[in-house]
Scaffold this active site. Structure first.
Site, PDB file in Angstrom:
ATOM      1  CG  ASP A   1      -1.683   1.110   1.090  1.00 30.99           C
ATOM      2  OD1 ASP A   1      -3.089   1.138   0.982  1.00 30.99           O
ATOM      3  OD2 ASP A   1      -1.325   2.320   1.833  1.00 30.99           O
TER       4      ASP A   1
ATOM      5  CE  LYS B   1      -3.836   4.647   0.946  1.00 30.42           C
ATOM      6  NZ  LYS B   1      -2.450   4.510   1.205  1.00 30.42           N
TER       7      LYS B   1
ATOM      8  CG  HIS C   1      -4.896   9.601   0.658  1.00 30.69           C
ATOM      9  ND1 HIS C   1      -3.355   9.684   0.165  1.00 30.69           N
ATOM     10  CD2 HIS C   1      -4.746   9.380   1.982  1.00 30.69           C
ATOM     11  CE1 HIS C   1      -2.578   9.131   1.367  1.00 30.69           C
ATOM     12  NE2 HIS C   1      -3.419   9.072   2.444  1.00 30.69           N
TER      13      HIS C   1
ATOM     14  CB  ILE D   1      -1.638  -1.897   5.337  1.00 28.38           C
ATOM     15  CG1 ILE D   1      -2.518  -0.868   5.763  1.00 28.38           C
ATOM     16  CG2 ILE D   1      -2.137  -2.795   4.020  1.00 28.38           C
ATOM     17  CD1 ILE D   1      -2.823   0.230   4.584  1.00 28.38           C
TER      18      ILE D   1
ATOM     19  CE  LYS E   1       7.535   2.519   8.347  1.00 29.02           C
ATOM     20  NZ  LYS E   1       8.485   3.167   9.360  1.00 29.02           N
ATOM     21  CB  SER E   2       7.715  -2.753   9.804  1.00 28.62           C
ATOM     22  OG  SER E   2       9.090  -2.784  10.332  1.00 28.62           O
TER      23      SER E   2
END
Ligand code: A2P
Length: 275
Positions: free
Chosen positions: A46, A76, A109, A229, A231-232
């Site tokens: 994403d 987006k 978005h 989703i 985040k890392s």
């Protein structure tokens, strides 16, 4: 290796339930991060025009070990490109940066209601979907009121609404609306940007299952049927966050997490006012 689960969108397409959130990953690092994720078993990535990393993410998706078609890629449209013609132009520029001829999911978005352009923007998205270049179309940060208006004026229901959602901000009313209308709920900042991982209840549930708090929280999203989703940018945590398909939360765990909900728990911007 993971045993990924999928959801079916209202247009019949399948979307992996767990993916990599690419916000705050620099474009120069993004291809390597996407490769790490795909090698670990991720099949959903994403991004967004505003993240400034579509070049790196696109490169990562095009050159990953599983091949471009194995990866479900979301991007987006940023707020300043809303409107029919502006959105069509912005989509071309996103594709150009990504180096792709289509995306799997294109999202508006933010609704930016004060600008009054999201219905027009959605008509451009409908055109992109008809062309097959945005294989699925959806929105992000839309409220119930925004969704009602979009559906009422165009007759086309978004496949997905990606919203801030984590144990401190559970969005029950919006989730119920999505369920009634066949909209998949996708959780952004699913770990509360990492800030809720020291919560004692989550620690307790994680210990009980021999997992980390992040894994317990990701599992909670999956149990609720949400797309999630995290985040890392860290290879260890990227792998850890996918290692959630070998346990499940029981009714007591789910009730304890439900009790962490806080009406004031929003971390990000408020869609009613952000433009
Ligand atoms: P990092 O990128 O250094 O791994 P969210 O997805 O809710 O926005 O949360 C993202 C934040 O949580 C990032 O700061 C990320 O840091 C951190 N994070 C991601 N996965 C884990 C994990 N498994 N354990 C601890 N922190 C994590």
């Amino acid at each position: 290796m993971s045993d990924q689960t999928f959801v079916t969108l209202n247009d019949g397409r399948r979307m992996p339930q767990l993916g990599l959130g690419a916000w705050a990953i620099a474009s120069e690092e993004a291809a390597a991060v996407v490769h790490t994720a795909v090698d670990a078993g991720y099949r959903l990535v994403d991004t967004a025009a505003i993240y400034g990393n579509e070049r790196g993410v696109g490169e990562g998706v095009r050159t990953c070990s599983a091949g471009r078609e194995a990866v479900f890629l979301t991007t987006k449209l940023w707020n300043d490109r809303q409107g029919y013609d502006a959105a069509l132009g912005a989509f071309e520029r996103s594709l150009d940066r990504l180096g792709l001829d289509c995306v799997d999911l294109y999202l508006i978005h933010w609704p930016a209601p004060s600008r009054g352009l999201y219905v027009e923007t959605w008509r451009a998205f409908m055109e992109l979907a008809a062309q097959g270049r945005a294989r699925s179309i959806g929105v992000s940060n839309f409220t119930i009121e925004d969704l009602r208006r979009l559906i009422g004026e165009t007759g086309v229901t978004p496949a997905v609404n990606q919203i801030e959602l984590h144990p401190r901000f559970q969005q029950k009313a919006l989730r119920d609306f999505h369920a009634e209308h066949g909209i998949v709920t996708e959780s952004w900042s699913p770990l509360g940007q990492g800030k809720l991982l020291d919560d004692p209840v989550l620690g307790d549930i994680a210990r009980k299952h021999g997992k980390t708090p992040a894994q317990a929280v990701i599992r909670w999203h999956l149990e609720l049927g949400l797309v999630v989703i995290p985040k890392s940018a860290s290879p260890v945590r990227i792998a850890q966050n996918l290692d959630v398909f070998d346990f499940s939360l029981d009714a007591e765990d789910m009730e304890r997490i439900a009790a962490l909900d806080d009406a004031g728990g929003r971390i990000g911007l408020d869609p009613l006012t952000f433009a």
